[in-house]
Scaffold this motif. Structure first.
Motif, mmCIF file in Angstrom:
data_model
loop_
_atom_site.group_PDB
_atom_site.id
_atom_site.type_symbol
_atom_site.label_atom_id
_atom_site.label_comp_id
_atom_site.label_asym_id
_atom_site.label_seq_id
_atom_site.Cartn_x
_atom_site.Cartn_y
_atom_site.Cartn_z
ATOM 1 N N ALA A 64 7.025 9.793 5.804
ATOM 2 C CA ALA A 64 5.762 8.839 6.243
ATOM 3 C C ALA A 64 4.827 8.613 5.334
ATOM 4 O O ALA A 64 3.538 8.604 5.588
ATOM 5 C CB ALA A 64 5.481 9.585 7.429
ATOM 6 N N ASN A 65 4.955 8.127 3.989
ATOM 7 C CA ASN A 65 3.932 7.732 3.257
ATOM 8 C C ASN A 65 2.687 8.837 2.985
ATOM 9 O O ASN A 65 1.972 8.194 3.150
ATOM 10 C CB ASN A 65 3.724 6.219 3.460
ATOM 11 N N GLN A 66 3.148 9.892 2.792
ATOM 12 C CA GLN A 66 2.189 11.149 2.614
ATOM 13 C C GLN A 66 2.547 11.884 1.591
ATOM 14 O O GLN A 66 4.140 11.892 1.497
ATOM 15 C CB GLN A 66 1.566 11.565 3.711
ATOM 16 N N PRO A 67 1.847 12.735 0.987
ATOM 17 C CA PRO A 67 2.517 13.706 0.097
ATOM 18 C C PRO A 67 3.507 14.831 0.794
ATOM 19 O O PRO A 67 3.354 15.039 2.028
ATOM 20 C CB PRO A 67 1.249 14.575 -0.146
ATOM 21 N N ASP A 89 -5.380 3.676 0.080
ATOM 22 C CA ASP A 89 -4.492 3.261 1.257
ATOM 23 C C ASP A 89 -3.804 4.260 1.573
ATOM 24 O O ASP A 89 -3.247 5.207 0.986
ATOM 25 C CB ASP A 89 -3.819 2.244 0.716
ATOM 26 N N GLU A 90 -3.409 4.475 3.136
ATOM 27 C CA GLU A 90 -2.684 5.640 3.525
ATOM 28 C C GLU A 90 -1.272 5.250 3.001
ATOM 29 O O GLU A 90 -0.315 6.388 3.012
ATOM 30 C CB GLU A 90 -2.505 5.050 5.131
ATOM 31 N N GLU A 91 -0.857 4.230 2.396
ATOM 32 C CA GLU A 91 0.484 4.191 1.944
ATOM 33 C C GLU A 91 0.520 4.703 0.501
ATOM 34 O O GLU A 91 1.864 4.917 -0.096
ATOM 35 C CB GLU A 91 1.049 2.634 2.005
ATOM 36 N N MET A 149 -14.750 6.603 1.086
ATOM 37 C CA MET A 149 -14.719 5.676 2.209
ATOM 38 C C MET A 149 -15.079 4.240 1.443
ATOM 39 O O MET A 149 -14.624 3.155 1.927
ATOM 40 C CB MET A 149 -16.139 5.509 3.126
ATOM 41 N N LEU A 150 -15.389 4.121 0.040
ATOM 42 C CA LEU A 150 -15.649 3.044 -0.871
ATOM 43 C C LEU A 150 -14.499 2.995 -1.789
ATOM 44 O O LEU A 150 -14.664 1.938 -2.601
ATOM 45 C CB LEU A 150 -16.975 2.974 -1.005
ATOM 46 N N VAL A 151 -13.750 3.914 -1.861
ATOM 47 C CA VAL A 151 -12.569 3.770 -3.164
ATOM 48 C C VAL A 151 -11.647 2.516 -2.654
ATOM 49 O O VAL A 151 -11.331 2.498 -1.611
ATOM 50 C CB VAL A 151 -11.855 5.270 -3.068
ATOM 51 N N PRO A 152 -11.143 1.812 -3.730
ATOM 52 C CA PRO A 152 -10.209 0.773 -3.562
ATOM 53 C C PRO A 152 -9.042 1.377 -2.826
ATOM 54 O O PRO A 152 -8.460 2.245 -3.095
ATOM 55 C CB PRO A 152 -10.187 -0.151 -4.747
ATOM 56 N N ARG A 153 -8.427 0.243 -1.853
ATOM 57 C CA ARG A 153 -7.296 0.580 -1.563
ATOM 58 C C ARG A 153 -6.085 0.603 -2.497
ATOM 59 O O ARG A 153 -5.357 1.619 -2.162
ATOM 60 C CB ARG A 153 -6.621 -0.675 -0.659
#
Length: 450
Positions: A333-336, A380-382, A390-394
């Motif tokens: 599920a797209n996580q470590p 990004d969660e992906e 909160m302001l890091v680019p996706r």
């Protein structure tokens, strides 16, 4: 530094260290997000609570301001014996903004009697970038605004006299400008702009311990020792004590004598201070290194290996072991992988997903990421390697596998550097150092066949 619109929950003058465990127990259930401020003389110490658990600590004093391990808060308090203590609850986003100010130097700093704030906001809109703006008054109260792609999306200013909410203005931008316009004559506001907004928890953060938080973070250290490794053989074992220090160098007076000519007479020292072990290079000619990076002073954690010329000094003692995050199969599920497996109640798989299998990136916090065909980096969660903030680019970058090679490709506006050189795309070699988004990764080539 006081945070605008924080609600005070408790305040005690000259509060003793011995009462801290009960103080924090009394806050249980009343503070989900907030901070505790302890003051002694001209030094302020902060402990931040997020989601009902300790998150990080910070200090403001003669040495400036900086975030610190949580244990430093309690070690300092224990040394002082008593301090004035206050507890505040606050919005989580504002706490993160406060941590940005404590952790970074501003890119711009000015007062409103010199620079027009409205002109600054217009320039930020044109630049279309993320940032945190801090606005302080003469009373030491700080308000914050969050800008996403140049647009103010949140603003909380210090409350003005007669204003119960401090939320004048229909929009975040209105609140910023109205607060600036209403500043008393002769009392300009201080304004700081922070483009770097990534905030991470302290390495020693943990849920509130049942034994009491003050006792937990100030308990006596475990036994510690250092192994000296030369030509893959342990040539000496040196015990460490909480009150002593281990001197290292070529001179015979050192506790650990390293005879190679490239070692300085007094090269480095390992000592125990403020509840932790540290290694310090003593301005040696050829340097002290950790994971290929020359260091000045560094906290030591169990299993850390420090290099001086041909010698490896392996530290054993209290601290966190290196964390490993495995590449997961495409169906995960797209996580470590370790997170995905933990959610299923299983353990990290051995074999190809283990620490030694295949190419990987070793992060500056000790986390090991195994590389697949495409490894994405961003908020990004992906993303395979996920950045907080909160302001890091996706999307920041991607590491892509070719035939017997890996390359890194920049995917956003954030700079990517390989061995200090800014790149858009670069083939990676073993031990290349990658800098991105304020973090450092070492590329380990391993075996390209997976």
């Amino acid at each position: 530094m006081e945070l605008a619109q924080a609600q005070e929950l408790a305040s005690q003058k000259g509060f003793p260290f011995s009462g801290l465990d009960d103080f924090f127990k009394n806050l249980s259930g009343r503070m989900k997000d907030g901070y505790v401020l302890a003051t002694s003389g001209d030094t302020d110490r902060y402990l931040f609570i997020m989601d009902g658990r300790p998150y990080t600590a910070a200090a403001i004093g003669h040495g400036g301001r900086q975030c610190t391990p949580i244990k430093d808060f309690f070690a300092w308090y224990k040394e002082k014996g008593t301090a004035d203590i206050r507890a505040f609850s606050s919005d989580k986003k504002l706490l993160l903004c406060m941590l940005v100010r404590l952790n970074y130097a501003p890119a711009q700093s000015f007062s409103t009697d010199v620079v027009n704030l409205e002109d600054v906001v217009k320039r930020m809109e044109k630049q279309n970038k993320d940032a945190v703006m801090a606005i302080g008054n003469e009373a030491g109260q700080w308000g914050f605004a969050i800008f996403l792609k140049g647009r103010a999306v949140l603003a909380a200013m210090p409350r003005k006299q007669g204003s119960p909410s401090g939320e004048e203005g229909d929009t975040p931008l209105d609140r910023i400008l109205l607060y600036s316009y209403d500043a008393p004559a002769g009392k300009p506001l201080s304004v700081e702009i922070y483009p770097e907004t990534r905030v991470t928890p302290a390495g020693d953060c943990a849920p509130f311990p049942a034994e009491g938080i003050a006792g937990y973070y100030t308990k006596a250290p475990l036994e510690a020792y250092v192994e000296c490794v030369e030509d893959n053989r342990i040539t000496g074992v040196y015990p460490l004590t909480a009150g002593g220090k281990l001197t290292i160098g070529r001179e015979t007076t050192n506790a650990m004598r390293l005879s190679e000519a490239g070692v300085s007479r007094e090269h480095a020292v390992i000592r125990f201070e403020k509840g932790r072990y540290v290694v310090e290079d003593l301005k040696s000619a050829n340097g002290t290194f950790f994971r290929g990076i020359r260091i000045g002073v560094k906290d030591l954690f169990d299993g850390d290996e420090v290099n001086i010329r041909k010698y490896t000094l392996r530290f054993h003692g209290p601290g966190a072991e290196e964390k490993t995050v495995s590449r997961r199969p495409a169906s995960a599920a797209n996580q470590p992988a370790s997170t995905a497996n933990a959610a299923k109640g299983g353990k990290e798989p051995a074999g190809p997903a283990g620490r030694q299998a295949g190419p990987s990136l070793l992060a500056d916090d000790g986390t090991l990421y195994h590389l697949g065909a495409v490894t994405t980096i961003g908020r990004d969660e992906e993303s395979d390697i996920k950045f907080g903030g909160m302001l890091v680019p996706r999307r920041l970058a991607a590491v892509i596998r070719g035939k017997d090679v890996y390359k890194i490709v920049r995917k956003g506006i954030t700079a990517v550097r390989v061995n200090g050189e800014k790149v858009d795309e670069r083939m990676l070699k073993d031990n290349d150092m990658i800098e991105i988004g304020g973090r450092i990764f070492k590329f380990r080539a391993g075996k390209t066949a997976v």
